[in-house]
Design an enzyme around this catalytic site. Structure first.
Site, mmCIF file in Angstrom:
data_model
loop_
_atom_site.group_PDB
_atom_site.id
_atom_site.type_symbol
_atom_site.label_atom_id
_atom_site.label_comp_id
_atom_site.label_asym_id
_atom_site.label_seq_id
_atom_site.Cartn_x
_atom_site.Cartn_y
_atom_site.Cartn_z
ATOM 1 N N SER A 54 0.866 -1.177 0.000
ATOM 2 C CA SER A 54 0.000 0.000 0.000
ATOM 3 C C SER A 54 0.896 1.218 0.000
ATOM 4 O O SER A 54 2.059 1.156 0.431
ATOM 5 C CB SER A 54 -0.889 -0.002 1.259
ATOM 6 O OG SER A 54 -1.518 1.247 1.447
ATOM 7 N N TYR A 102 -1.846 0.271 10.759
ATOM 8 C CA TYR A 102 -1.886 -0.189 9.366
ATOM 9 C C TYR A 102 -0.603 0.210 8.645
ATOM 10 O O TYR A 102 -0.028 -0.584 7.881
ATOM 11 C CB TYR A 102 -3.104 0.401 8.670
ATOM 12 C CG TYR A 102 -3.275 -0.042 7.242
ATOM 13 C CD1 TYR A 102 -3.464 -1.378 6.925
ATOM 14 C CD2 TYR A 102 -3.272 0.890 6.202
ATOM 15 C CE1 TYR A 102 -3.645 -1.785 5.613
ATOM 16 C CE2 TYR A 102 -3.443 0.491 4.888
ATOM 17 C CZ TYR A 102 -3.624 -0.850 4.598
ATOM 18 O OH TYR A 102 -3.791 -1.244 3.284
#
Length: 257
Positions: free
Chosen positions: A142, A155
């Site tokens: 990501s 995250y």
């Protein structure tokens, strides 16, 4: 180089929805036999039926990538499918937007388990076959794995781990006939990612994309993965960052209205 006598095989984790399901469709359409894994068995079987009805080769296997023993059993199951040409480590996810000061360590542990250790488990189980097949290993990280933002600590930490895993593995495998590709998506609108992150609050999930004319779709990322793995064997796409035009960084997004 191995002479192929059958369709190449691609294993996709987290294939029951979103980017994983879209990747299964795109790779199947590109001629791959796809092995689909995820925890939601009903959705896996529905996707498998969809693909086989369209004339593609697809197999479903319910799997929790954080369960190392189950992953090793899955690797044995794959014996009957011969060489593994592509592994797409897609299983992942985010939970919560709390600050570092207030976050629940259990949420951080869950995110690390699936995004990092889950990727490690499947990679270790299938890597010998990928090398033997002169194959390709894909890690879905990501843009969170490349830059931080408030409220994303757990995250971000997990996706930094996935990024480092891919980068280190590429160094360690240098000289061996296997490619390591990292795809780092930015803002992608899928049916479940933001909803899970906001613990089922649909309004907060919708607000993530409010005013963004064209966030990326799961198909955009699946098409990118298919393009990357289909390059000639000597071409390695080390790291490919994919964002919508409206997103300049993790925290700068153009919103209309």
């Amino acid at each position: 180089m191995r002479t192929r006598t059958a369709a190449p095989t691609a294993v996709i984790t987290g294939a029951s929805s979103g980017i994983g399901a879209a990747t299964a469709r795109h790779l199947a359409a590109a001629g791959y036999r796809v092995v689909l894994t995820a925890r939601r068995e009903d959705r896996l079987h529905a996707l498998t039926e969809e693909l086989t009805a369209a004339g593609h080769q697809a197999v479903a296997y319910a799997l929790d990538v954080t369960d190392r023993a189950a992953v090793m059993t899955f690797a044995v199951f794959l014996d009957e499918y011969g060489p593994i040409d592509v592994l797409v480590n897609n299983a992942g996810g985010a939970i919560g937007t709390e600050t570092v000061a207030t976050a629940d360590p259990a949420d951080w542990r869950t995110m690390y388990d699936v995004n990092v250790l889950g990727t490690l488990n499947v990679t270790q189980a299938l890597l010998p076959r990928l090398v033997k097949a002169e194959g390709t290993l894909v890690v879905l990280s990501s843009t969170a794995g490349l830059a931080t933002y408030e409220g994303g600590g757990g995250y971000v930490a997990a996706k930094h781990g996935a990024h480092v895993l891919a980068e280190t593995l590429r160094l360690e495998l240098c000289g061996q006939p296997v490619r390591v590709i990292e795809i780092a998506p930015g803002m992608v609108r899928t049916e479940g990612f933001a909803l899970t992150r906001y613990r089922g609050d649909q309004d907060k999930a919708d607000a993530v994309y409010a005013g963004v004319a064209d966030p990326l779709t799961a198909d955009d990322i699946a098409e990118t993965i298919t393009w990357a793995v289909s390059r000639p064997p000597h071409v390695n796409v080390d790291l490919l960052v994919v964002r919508p035009r409206a997103q300049a960084s993790n925290y700068k997004v153009h919103r209309e209205g």
